[in-house]
Design an enzyme around this catalytic site. Structure first.
Site, short mmCIF file in Angstrom:
data_model
loop_
_atom_site.label_atom_id
_atom_site.label_comp_id
_atom_site.label_asym_id
_atom_site.label_seq_id
_atom_site.Cartn_x
_atom_site.Cartn_y
_atom_site.Cartn_z
CB ALA A 357 -28.82 -21.69 35.70
CG MET A 358 -31.66 -26.97 39.08
SD MET A 358 -30.90 -28.32 38.14
CE MET A 358 -32.34 -29.37 37.88
CG ASN A 360 -35.15 -26.33 40.04
OD1 ASN A 360 -34.67 -27.41 40.27
ND2 ASN A 360 -34.55 -25.18 40.36
CD GLU A 393 -30.42 -23.76 33.19
OE1 GLU A 393 -31.08 -24.76 33.51
OE2 GLU A 393 -29.18 -23.79 33.01
CG HIS A 396 -32.60 -28.11 30.72
ND1 HIS A 396 -32.25 -29.35 30.25
CD2 HIS A 396 -31.43 -27.53 31.12
CE1 HIS A 396 -30.94 -29.51 30.35
NE2 HIS A 396 -30.42 -28.42 30.87
CD GLU A 415 -27.58 -30.44 31.62
OE1 GLU A 415 -27.55 -29.36 31.00
OE2 GLU A 415 -28.21 -30.58 32.69
#
Length: 976
Positions: A357-358, A360, A393, A396, A415
């Site tokens: 996953a990212m 953004n 995520e 983040h 991370e």
């Protein structure tokens, strides 16, 4: 530093040159007119690109514009040689804001055209503007640079334009020196929607026998430059305003909400522009956008909407993510004491995605398996996986997005924190899972093995070129980072820790930071609350954990007469070490312990510190000579503990007394003992004696730790003539609990009992336990007999991994082909993943060889993102491992060219293929492979070196321990 970078930029110019003369003062009305003309010309450029290269027949990839003057196409050609070249941008020019327009031809030749206008802040005199651009063709004639003042803009005459392919720079020289001030640069470019899962790329899926295309982004860490020219470093934050063109029957999503209604794209029938609000200041790697025909589901959140997006046939599988997402987001708002700053959150499940996953900002992208869960089809562990990835995520959005590391050296700040607080987020929404207890076996103990290699690296490490940056997206940055943060939470106390985090995040919001900024904030809070002495800072402590490779083993030697204990520290490595020297690393070690008399497994604030001392004496530990002592309560410290033989004997006796030692510390004792023996710090007789108690163990954590550690011995003995002794011993430990949990789930069972059943069955069936194998094969046979196996599966969801693998291991081609058909037809990502893993369980080498070949074929139905999964599944057995090694060695160039340069895929391929090597000739072949391909290893370089070291350690282990273990197993009895 800025001047040296400036000089390097000028000296390293290469490629075509371009000159442009003239200076012009432009009034405001003319500038607006020019901007309008600029947008129209973008469309014209796009139409020309499309008309020249579009494919009127069935869509397929066509040669798109390549990086003029850059490396050849293909992953191998993109890998730069390792050197000390400074890849950082000059600091004389910084971006303030971007306005980006992109026109992707998603149903044509997979090209895109674009323009970008960047407002710049020139901070010191300079004669060039250096940006990043990779894989883009920049229209040199379109480049315009103007000085912005109060009433007008003044054109800046341009000189040569050139590329620096090695550093992925696009350099624009000016004919006159730019003075400090505000400037605006505009340029046009074209690019290709590749299929390598990097930058702005294409993906596809089948729906009703029709291929459907999507165009999506993945920019971390250095791939925004593949989509638009930019200042692609994390500290160079700016605001982004996006205009994205799409076919009328598709939708777009980006970081921010839509600003106004769609408008037609002049000259491109059937296309419209979507115009997005300007973003908050953020790094280029967090910019995201997607063009899809997905469906969405929405839920309200505090000041906007929370939405999930996926292909139509899978949208119901996103319900769980949509349920917990807003709740986890709300929890983190309270935990960080800072409101989520954006007006919406979108989460999108993608058919092809290299990473899990990212994060953004405002548009999180996922692999389908990481976001989708289907009740009754997916396992409960899949549900936990979705929850943890979603929480990771969302964490983040604060740690990484709101405050970003100044450079990738401190990637671990992103991370590590997300990997720690994801557990807190999941615990907030699913408290019955006891996920905080799982941290010890899932993170701490799992990363201990990697960090015990000499080829490991500090969590904070200097990196330069993109290969080096991508290499550190590994378990050191994630799991070790999370583990030392958890340690810090405990030695500071949670109250101090969270207060310090909030101060840090508020002070650095919308900016960048280094780990020292965090240490300063936490130190200030710790001193205010008198948790640390005034002469001790968090930096003093944590630098020893972030700037040094590895971790210590603390050896506790008790004086049973005086009641004292002497603690010594040295680095723990998996290979035998020489004598300790003055140059060996030392750590600040938080010391916690409890005794048989006290049994306090809750207090995790240290009673003593080893202040980078080789040894420490604790005068009174509070234990009688016949009472045990345990150090590292709840394994909150990132270190192993060894004891003298008497204390190990006392602990072995205590382990057989139910409830006398907390589950997390039982898990610690088993894991420490077996790994201390593996590293030569403890004799295997003592270590294996500790495992005898397991026949009485009922809880998941100790069993998971034990099976993980015993798994190494299994992998070393599996192809020896003495494997039967190992199987007999382990089965004698497993059977009591195997018979207790059975193969039949009970309604409402706790998650940890479900996970225990799956682990025990997996080992029992793999050992060929008749009851396990027969029951699993019967379940699979029942599935084969149903009238519609794609709609009806009688196998309980949580037993699927064991049943599938066992049936394919026992069966032949008929069973394999049946599972393959189910893989191709299932609509559930978690089911695809299970079947893909099980397909590697066959013992037929020709079937496994065919499976590897199918993984390397675009037409087979296996996605590129899943190629490492195939290699891992085949390499997981004694039959498949040499086959996989042979395949990768013989066809490395083909594999790399096919899967591309994605760090996640390449590293996983290498790790899983070579991890079981324990023979000298196999090691020679591995070293030859590394030497033959050293120029093309790229992001896999560190992983290959770690595989070599692991193989060397395995061989040494076999030489040192094989006979001892065989003798012990031959004389072992479980009775006590």
């Amino acid at each position: 530093m800025t001047q040296s970078r400036e000089a390097l930029t000028i000296m390293a110019e290469s490629g075509p040159t371009f000159s442009k003369a003239g200076t012009l003062a432009v009034p405001r009305w003319a500038a607006l007119l020019a901007a309008a003309v600029f947008v129209v010309s973008l469309v014209v450029t796009g139409v020309v690109v499309y008309s020249l290269t579009a494919c009127p027949a069935a869509p397929g990839p066509a040669p798109g514009p390549g990086p003029a003057g850059g490396p050849p196409a293909g992953a191998a050609g993109q890998r730069a040689a390792r050197d000390k070249t400074d890849v950082r941008l000059p600091r004389s020019v910084r971006p303030v804001s971007y306005e980006i327009s992109l026109l992707p031809f998603i149903r044509g030749n997979f090209s895109f055209s674009g323009e970008v206008a960047i407002v710049l802040n020139v901070t010191e005199p300079t004669s060039n503007v250096t940006l990043h651009a990779h894989g883009l063709a920049v229209d040199e004639g379109s480049v315009a640079l103007t000085l912005q003042d109060a009433d007008a803009s003044t054109g800046v005459p341009l000189g040569r334009q050139s590329r620096d392919p090695k550093r992925q720079f696009y350099v624009i020289r000016t004919r006159m020196q730019m003075k400090p001030g505000t400037y605006r640069i505009k340029l046009k470019f074209t690019g290709t929607l590749g299929d390598d899962l990097q930058g702005f790329y294409r993906s596809s899926y089948m729906e009703r026998n029709e291929t459907r295309w999507v165009a999506v982004t993945q920019f971390q860490s250095t791939d925004a430059r593949r989509a638009f020219p930019c200042f692609d470093e994390p500290a160079l934050k700016a605001r982004f305003k996006l205009h994205l063109a799409r076919p009328k029957d598709m939708t777009t999503v980006s970081n921010m909400p839509l600003q106004r209604a769609s408008t037609a794209v002049a000259g491109v029938p059937g296309y419209v522009w979507d115009h997005y609000e300007e973003s908050v200041p953020m790094s280029t790697y967090l910019v995201a956008f997607a063009v899809t025909d997905f469906e969405s589901r929405r839920s309200p959140m505090r000041n906007g909407t929370f939405a999930v997006w996926t292909r139509r046939e899978a949208v119901d599988q996103a319900r769980y993510a949509l349920d917990i997402g807003p709740r986890v987001l709300e929890y983190f708002e309270k935990y960080f004491n800072i409101k989520y700053p954006l007006p919406k959150m979108d989460m999108m499940a993608l058919p092809d995605f290299a990473a899990g996953a990212m994060e953004n900002w405002g548009l999180i992208t996922y692999r389908e398996i990481a976001m989708l869960y289907q009740e009754g089809v997916s396992m409960t562990s899949n549900k936990q996986q979705v929850a943890t990835v979603v929480a990771h995520e969302l964490a983040h959005q604060w740690f990484g997005n709101l405050v970003t590391p100044s450079w990738w050296s401190d990637l671990w700040l992103n991370e590590g924190f997300a990997s720690y607080v994801e557990y807190l987020g999941v615990n907030a929404v699913e408290p019955s899972w006891l996920i905080l207890d799982q941290f010890v076996v899932s993170e701490v103990q799992m990363v201990f093995g990697l960090d015990a290699l000499q080829s490991s690296h500090p969590v904070s490490i200097e990196v330069g070129n993109p290969d080096e940056i991508n290499e550190i997206f590994d378990r050191i940055s994630y799991a070790k980072g999370a583990s030392i943060i958890r340690m810090m939470d405990h030695f500071l106390t949670t109250r101090v820790f969270t207060a310090g985090l909030t101060q840090y995040l508020r002070a650095r919001s919308y900016s960048s930071a280094t780990q020292n900024n965090l240490w300063d904030a936490l130190t200030a809070q710790a001193h205010r609350d008198q948790v640390l002495p005034d002469d001790v800072s968090v930096r003093d402590i944590m630098d020893t954990w972030t700037l040094q490779t590895g971790y210590p083993v603390i050896t506790v030697t008790r004086s049973y007469a005086s009641g004292s204990a002497r603690l010594t520290q040295r680095r723990f490595v998996l290979r035998e070490m020489n004598a300790t020297t003055a140059q060996d690393p030392l750590w600040w070690v938080p010391v916690t312990f409890t005794t048989e008399a006290v049994r306090d497994f809750r207090t995790t604030r240290p009673s003593h510190w080893m202040r980078r001392e080789r040894s420490l004496v604790i005068d009174a530990i509070g234990a009688e000579a016949d009472q045990w002592v345990i150090f590292n309560v709840q394994e909150t410290g990132f270190y192993r503990v060894n004891y003298d033989k008497t204390n190990w004997r006392l602990l072995g006796r205590a382990l057989r007394e139910p409830g006398s030692i907390a589950a997390a510390n039982r898990a610690q004792l088993v894991d420490d003992a077996l790994n201390l023996a593996r590293g030569g710090h403890l004799d295997y007789g003592t270590a294996l004696d500790v495992t005898r108690y397991l026949r009485y163990e009922k809880e998941y954590l100790p069993w998971k730790a034990a099976l993980n550690a015993l798994g190494y011995i299994d992998s070393m003995l599996v192809d020896s003539g003495h494997y039967d002794k190992f199987k007999a011993y382990v089965m004698s430990l497993l059977l009591p609990l195997y018979e207790d949990v059975g193969m039949q789930e009970q309604p409402g069972e706790p998650l940890l009992r479900v996970l225990t059943r799956v682990s025990l069955m997996s080992w029992a069936c793999n050992f060929g336990h008749e009851d396990c194998v027969n029951k699993a094969y019967d379940m699979f046979s029942q599935w084969r007999r149903v009238s519609d196996p794609d709609k009806e599966n009688p196998i309980p969801a949580n037993l699927k991994p064991v049943v599938y693998c066992t049936a394919l291991r026992k069966g032949g081609q008929a069973e394999w082909d049946f599972a393959w058909e189910r893989y191709l037809r299932t609509n559930v990502g978690s089911e695809k993943d299970l079947l893909l893993n099980a397909l590697g369980c066959s013992r037929e080498t020709w079937i496994l060889g065919r499976f590897l070949e199918r993984a390397m074929s675009e037409s087979s139905g296996i996605r590129k993102q899943d190629v490492p999964r195939v290699f891992s599944s085949v390499a997981g057995s004694v039959v498949g491992q040499p086959l996989t090694v042979q395949y990768l060695r013989a066809k490395w160039q083909r594999v790399v060219q096919y899967v591309g340069s994605s760090t996640f895929m390449i590293n996983n391929l290498v790790r899983s293929t070579f991890k079981r090597i324990n023979g000298k000739y196999e090691l020679m072949d591995l070293k030859r492979f590394a030497e033959d391909n050293k120029r093309e290893l790229g992001t896999a370089t560190r992983q290959v070196m770690q595989s070599i070291e692991q193989a060397e350690a395995n061989i040494e282990w076999m030489d040192r321990n094989f006979n001892t273990i065989v003798w012990w197993l031959g004389n072992a009895t479980v009775s006590t």
